[in-house]
Scaffold this active site. Structure first.
Site, short mmCIF file in Angstrom:
data_model
loop_
_atom_site.label_atom_id
_atom_site.label_comp_id
_atom_site.label_asym_id
_atom_site.label_seq_id
_atom_site.Cartn_x
_atom_site.Cartn_y
_atom_site.Cartn_z
N SER A 193 15.57 41.21 74.50
CA SER A 193 16.90 41.80 74.40
C SER A 193 17.68 41.48 75.68
CB SER A 193 16.78 43.32 74.24
OG SER A 193 16.00 43.65 73.12
N GLU A 196 24.00 42.10 76.15
CA GLU A 196 25.14 42.78 76.78
C GLU A 196 25.13 42.62 78.30
OE1 GLU A 196 25.68 43.06 73.24
OE2 GLU A 196 23.84 44.14 73.67
N TRP A 244 16.30 40.36 69.50
CA TRP A 244 15.71 41.68 69.71
C TRP A 244 15.17 42.37 68.47
CZ3 TRP A 244 18.46 45.81 67.51
CH2 TRP A 244 19.80 45.57 67.16
N ASP A 304 30.75 41.25 68.73
CA ASP A 304 29.36 41.72 68.85
C ASP A 304 28.70 41.86 67.48
OD1 ASP A 304 26.99 42.60 70.06
OD2 ASP A 304 27.60 44.69 69.91
N ASP A 306 26.29 39.94 66.22
CA ASP A 306 24.87 39.60 66.20
C ASP A 306 24.49 38.74 64.98
OD1 ASP A 306 24.48 40.95 68.56
OD2 ASP A 306 22.79 42.11 67.84
N TRP A 392 20.35 47.61 62.82
CA TRP A 392 18.97 47.10 62.79
C TRP A 392 18.13 47.72 61.68
CZ3 TRP A 392 14.46 49.81 63.06
CH2 TRP A 392 14.56 51.15 63.45
#
Length: 562
Positions: A193, A196, A244, A304, A306, A392
């Protein structure tokens, strides 16, 4: 110093509480290859396909109303609890926040041993979001855990004794690990991870027996590597691309399928280009780490969005043609079906309100709206929020219904650019943001929805006033299980979406996926209650919702059976 250590003492502690319930059966490569047919729950999403589907059918649509709690365990920890129960025979392994690992007799709840990883030397200042751990992997006589300070730890499954541990990166400078490892071909595979914080992330394979490093794939290519020309000069060093969440594995092609997160910094104007391999799903050779293909969900991401959400491997028939596919409900609000042999798009349909990614060209590349890129003097409003149409929390794919079940988050956001410079260990964003309610769903923050894989269309939906942050589990008994933010475990009819059973209220909200397993002649369903994770920290208007703000904290494991 980073390295692999074995046969030495550690400050971390393993405490034996009781004798094992029965002889531990070592987990073999064949066990993992056939996990989809297993009565156990041998890996984080049940099997290499990441299906979150179990063939167990003792608990059915007709008798699920007889489900009762049979044992429970309170962890004493107040952060988010995001691990499923991993079960081999009568042994259960489940992690808690701050890298605590519990081993139980699965049928009775008798605590066998407990391992507490030593984090006393770590500030955890670059851990996002919440100090969680999402589970373990099993292989041979060992149980494997990745830690917040970047260790992979192997423990004896019978006693909790540390067999080896290997630190992959220095903590507190951008790197951390919260995922469950995946064991493939005798290798323990993890991802870092840190997107950020400007970390240049990677996927790492280690030898399962010794802990030695076998290969590393950097998710952000250097200038002389394929894809390196999609970054401005020097930007790859702080490019993010966190890996992650645990990936999947396709034995037929010997391919590791793994998702990659957002680029750094968030503000896209600071890094012109497509920024490979961020917001992508990758196919890697698990023996060498060599890239086979990639598909990028969101090019030049500034929201963001992902690409880490789990790729579920399943065969689908679409418009009369059968495909070896992977399906994924992406943060950007689109549900994808991709050919897992070559990475070509089969179809993509919105499952949530999606405005920044507005469609796809004839080659399957996404089209983003240039008007929705924020800047220093420009605030935008877009959907979904950076928390995604789904975060997630894993979907489940049921081979009986041929539906995918998606925990959905209805949110949008405002976003504006700010000045930023990279400093190791500090956030590397360049944007401010506020999560706001989705105007298309003014009465609900979330939903459970079923998507027909043959069409991409919604089959049914169960709306929720609160965010739905619980993972999905389906079974051959015709059931879908998932936990709610207000602390209930639900059982739905997987075909129709009808609520068939709801547990007594649990002690906290659910952000973990359930799992199911069989010991002897009895099927069990396990779920963690333990509110936390990203929504209460970064959820903006959702986090301020009174019923969300007052969700009790504290971890509690519940196990149900007929």
């Amino acid at each position: 110093m980073l390295g692999c250590l074995a046969g030495v003492s550690f400050a971390a502690t393993s405490t034996a509480m009781a004798q094992p319930a029965e002889p531990y059966k070592p987990v073999t490569t064949q066990d993992l290859l056939h996990a989809a047919q297993s009565d156990d729950w041998l890996m984080v999403r049940h099997d290499y396909n990441s299906s979150d589907y179990s063939p167990l059918k003792q608990i059915t649509t007709k008798n699920v109303t007889d489900l009762k709690p049979v044992w429970d365990f309170e962890t004493g920890l107040k952060s988010g609890h995001e691990s499923p129960a991993i079960v081999n025979g009568d042994y259960m392994f489940i992690t808690g926040p701050r890298d605590v690992l519990f081993a139980f007799q699965a049928s009775t709840g008798k605590l066998l041993w407990k391992y507490e990883h030593d984090l006393s030397h770590v500030g955890l200042k670059t851990v996002c979001c919440d100090v969680v751990n999402r589970g373990v992997a099993l292989y041979g006589d060992a149980v494997y855990m990745a830690t917040l300070d970047n260790y992979v730890v192997a423990l004896d499954a019978k006693t909790g004794k540390v067999l080896w541990k290997n630190q992959l990166e220095v903590p507190d400078l951008g790197y951390a690990m919260t995922l469950a490892p995946l064991v493939v071909n005798g290798k323990v595979i993890v991802g870092e991870s840190g997107g950020e914080y400007g970390a240049r992330a990677f996927i790492q394979a280690l030898d399962a027996k010794t802990g030695s490093k076998v290969w590393r794939f950097n998710t952000i290519p250097a200038p002389d590597e394929p894809g390196g020309d999609t970054w401005p000069k020097g930007a790859y060093k702080t490019g993010g691309g966190a890996a992650w969440l645990t990936g999947s594995y396709d034995p037929a092609t010997n391919s590791l399928i793994w998702g990659v997160g957002n680029p750094g910094p968030w503000l896209a104007k600071l890094r012109p280009g497509n920024n490979l391999y961020t917001d992508s799903v990758l196919s890697l050779d698990p023996d060498t780490g060599k890239l086979k293909w990639y598909y990028q969900y969101t090019t030049h991401d500034t929201w963001d969005y992902d690409g880490t959400n789990e790729p579920v491997l399943t065969d689908i028939t679409y418009k009369g043609k059968t495909y070896k596919a992977l399906v994924s409900a992406s943060r950007n609000g689109w549900f994808y079906a991709i050919n897992r042999n070559d990475g070509k798009l089969i179809y993509a349909v919105p499952f949530a309100h999606a405005t920044s990614v507005k469609g796809f060209d004839a080659q399957g590349h996404n089209i983003t709206d240039p008007a929705l890129y924020p800047d220093i003097d420009k605030e935008i409003f877009t959907c979904p929020s950076f928390l995604g149409g789904k975060n997630w929390w894993p979907i489940s794919v049921d081979p009986q219904t041929k539906y995918a079940y998606v925990p959905t988050f209805y949110s949008c956001m405002t976003m504006k650019g700010t000045s930023v410079a990279y400093r190791a260990g500090l956030p590397f964003l360049g944007e401010t943001f506020l999560v706001k309610h989705d105007p298309e769903h003014p009465d609900n923050w979330g939903a459970v929805q079923a998507i027909n894989l043959s069409t991409g269309k919604q089959a049914w939906v169960f709306p929720s006033e609160l965010p739905w942050n619980g993972g999905m589990l389906t079974t051959a008994g015709g059931l879908l299980f998932s936990g709610s933010a207000d602390g209930y475990l639900y059982a739905f009819n997987a075909k129709t979406g009808k609520v068939l059973w709801k547990s007594p209220q649990l002690s906290s909200g659910v952000v973990a996926p359930p799992s199911t397993f069989k010991v002897g002649d009895k099927q069990y369903v396990a779920i963690y209650a333990g509110w936390g994770g990203g929504t209460p920290i970064w959820g903006g208007e959702a986090a301020k919702e009174p019923r969300v703000r007052h969700i009790p904290l504290g971890g509690h494991l519940y196990v149900f059976a007929l």
